[in-house]
Design an enzyme around this catalytic site. Structure first.
Site, short mmCIF file in Angstrom:
data_model
loop_
_atom_site.label_atom_id
_atom_site.label_comp_id
_atom_site.label_asym_id
_atom_site.label_seq_id
_atom_site.Cartn_x
_atom_site.Cartn_y
_atom_site.Cartn_z
N SER A 1 -9.66 -0.53 7.24
CA SER A 1 -9.15 -0.44 5.87
C SER A 1 -8.45 -1.67 5.31
O SER A 1 -8.12 -1.70 4.13
CB SER A 1 -8.19 0.74 5.75
OG SER A 1 -8.94 1.90 5.61
N SER B 1 -9.62 1.83 3.08
CA SER B 1 -8.80 2.56 2.14
C SER B 1 -7.78 1.70 1.39
O SER B 1 -7.21 2.15 0.40
CB SER B 1 -8.04 3.66 2.88
OG SER B 1 -7.18 3.08 3.86
N LYS C 1 0.84 -1.20 0.00
CA LYS C 1 0.00 0.00 0.00
C LYS C 1 0.88 1.25 0.00
O LYS C 1 1.89 1.31 0.70
CB LYS C 1 -0.90 -0.02 1.24
CG LYS C 1 -1.92 1.11 1.30
CD LYS C 1 -2.80 0.97 2.54
CE LYS C 1 -3.84 2.05 2.64
NZ LYS C 1 -4.68 1.92 3.85
N1 GLN Z 1 -13.04 4.19 6.66
C1 GLN Z 1 -12.32 4.56 7.83
C2 GLN Z 1 -11.86 5.99 7.74
O1 GLN Z 1 -12.11 6.58 6.75
C3 GLN Z 1 -11.16 3.65 8.05
C4 GLN Z 1 -9.97 4.01 7.24
C5 GLN Z 1 -8.77 3.19 7.57
O2 GLN Z 1 -8.85 2.17 8.26
N2 GLN Z 1 -7.63 3.67 7.14
O3 GLN Z 1 -11.29 6.53 8.61
#
Ligand code: GLN
Length: 476
Positions: A179, A155, A80
């Site tokens: 994410s 994400s 990532k």
């Molecule tokens: N969807 C969550 C957020 O937007 C989790 C994102 C993540 O785990 N990086 O914060």
């Protein structure tokens, strides 16, 4: 044999028994990427062939003389793009870091390299890992390989799409509030959010430091276990990494479901859950019972406050973390006349809408006059959530539930209503707030053929137990 369909461990076996060479494996992946990445947008950048094949030759020479440094030696991996890779662009999906070349590797990157894995490329993600769909990246929208009109989740959507679309056998993601687990569920793969502190955060570009953890994403739990074994463990460069942590997989075949107490929080199976997801979980629960597992009802009464608590914490931490992108030290720098204008223009041009929204929310909850009402209260609720989990774990060994309330939404459906998107994180965020390990596994499909994920939540530091249980689960 279709090389790109093999799991990472199957691939490793082919390599270690000399039925395949690393060059053949790379040929297959580079061909798949050339064919499909333009559509899927799983990778932001793909590593140049020259260096990759040179490294492959070095590793091949070791394999040829029987020096196998890890269970995944010779296996390519996608990482990532929030994880620092020395000399290789690391953008966080943001214009701010479009040209950023980190001067060092994250600890987890050092570990995958020391394990003789081969970096294939950097995967797309929501900007600074903020989002649930991989639609907020400056570099384009990643598509779900199971249905390209749908999002892959976020994400870590690029990592999930790379594995599900056979553009990488295995990948690293990060999980601040879901994410790793949610994109794994949307794309029909497995993903582990490790116990907080099990994996070093050194070189992981911070979103919300008290919640962030990197973890493996693979075709199944066994692949995730192999990669987790490589990346986990103490790191003196991360003061929050757990000092004595060691990964010890249970002995082969030592994971009978009989006698395992599986807790299901009643609050998890509410009306908000897509009926097909509930049915799939119900039918799995029955199978588990038939195999001798005990199903226990537990309660997480604070679930209703989980999303607001998480977003207060996450925004408060991210607005501090993003303050370093000031247009001076590094990152996007706008032409401006004065220092103040440099700050304002660099940040206005460098960040997208979602980052700006969160920086504003974060500064608001931390501002004097609102700090006690929001941030302090969120900290207290966070503790209540941690306590509720510990209490639940007095009567069960593991908690089972959904990963997300629905299967993958269509592209464009979520961005119009950020609040609705935040609410879809309901089943994942408590795990980060409590610092627990959470494993997402594919367990079925809905009537549109979209993958359904299952979440297993473990006690602190029981990541290995969770992974072994994941391997032992009956299929639906
Ligand atoms: N969807 C969550 C957020 O937007 C989790 C994102 C993540 O785990 N990086 O914060």
């Amino acid at each position: 044999m279709n090389i790109t369909e093999l799991t990472a461990l199957e691939l490793a076996q082919q390599l270690h028994t000399k039925r395949l060479s690393i060059a053949q494996v790379l040929d297959a992946y580079y061909a798949a990427i050339a064919e499909k990445n333009e559509e899927l947008q799983a990778y932001i950048s793909v590593c140049g062939k020259e260096l990759t094949y040179a490294r492959a030759a070095e590793i091949q020479a070791r394999l040829d003389v029987g020096e196998i440094r890890s269970p995944l030696a010779g296996v390519p991996i996608a990482v990532k793009d929030v994880i620092c890779t020395a000399g290789i662009p690391t953008t966080c999906g943001s214009r701010t870091l479009e040209h950023f070349l980190p001067p060092y590797n994250a600890t987890i990157v050092e570990r995958i390299l020391a394990a003789d894995m081969i970096l294939l490329g950097k995967t797309n993600c929501d900007e600074f890992a903020m989002g649930s769909t991989t639609e907020t990246s400056y570099f384009g929208i990643t598509k779900n390989p199971r249905d390209t009109s749908r999002v892959p989740g976020g994400s870590s959507g690029g990592s999930a799409a790379a594995v599900a679309g056979n553009l990488a056998p295995i990948a690293l993601g990060t999980d601040t509030g879901g994410s790793i687990r949610q994109p794994a569920a949307y794309c029909g793969i497995a993903g582990l959010k490790p116990t907080y502190g099990a994996v070093s955060r050194y070189g992981l570009i911070a979103y919300a430091s008290s919640l962030d953890q990197a973890g493996p994403m693979g075709k199944n739990a066994a692949d995730c276990a192999a990669l987790f074994g490589i990346i986990c463990g103490p790191d003196e460069r991360d003061s929050t990494s757990a000092k004595g942590y060691r990964y010890e997989p249970p002995l082969q075949g030592a994971m009978p479901l009989r006698g395992t107490r599986i807790g299901i929080p009643q609050e998890f199976l509410s009306e908000a859950l897509q009926p097909e997801i509930k049915q799939t979980i119900d039918s799995l629960t029955q199978k588990l019972q038939a195999e001798g597992a005990a199903i226990v009802s537990v309660s997480l009464p604070q679930l209703a406050y989980a999303v607001p608590t998480y977003y207060i914490m996450a925004c408060a931490e991210c607005c501090s973390n993003l303050s370093r992108y000031d247009g001076i030290k590094y990152g996007h720098s706008a032409d401006a006349e004065s220092l103040r204008e440099t700050y304002i223009r660099s940040r206005s041009e460098g960040f997208g809408l979602e980052c700006k929204r969160r920086v504003m929310l974060g500064n608001f909850v931390l501002s004097s006059g609102y700090f006690d009402a929001y941030y302090m209260k969120a900290l207290k609720v966070r503790r209540l959530i941690q306590n509720a989990y510990l209490k639940a774990f007095e009567s069960c060994d593991v908690i089972l539930g959904p990963v997300a309330p629905t299967t993958a939404p269509r592209i464009g459906e979520s961005l119009d209503d950020p609040l609705a998107m935040y609410l879809s994180d309901i089943y994942t965020v408590t795990v980060n707030l409590a610092g627990l390990p959470g494993l997402s596994l594919p367990i079925g499909k809905d009537s549109n053929g979209l993958p359904i994920g299952l979440q297993l939540i473990g006690k602190p530091y029981e990541d290995a137990f969770l992974l072994a249980l994941g391997e032992a689960l009956p299929s639906c």
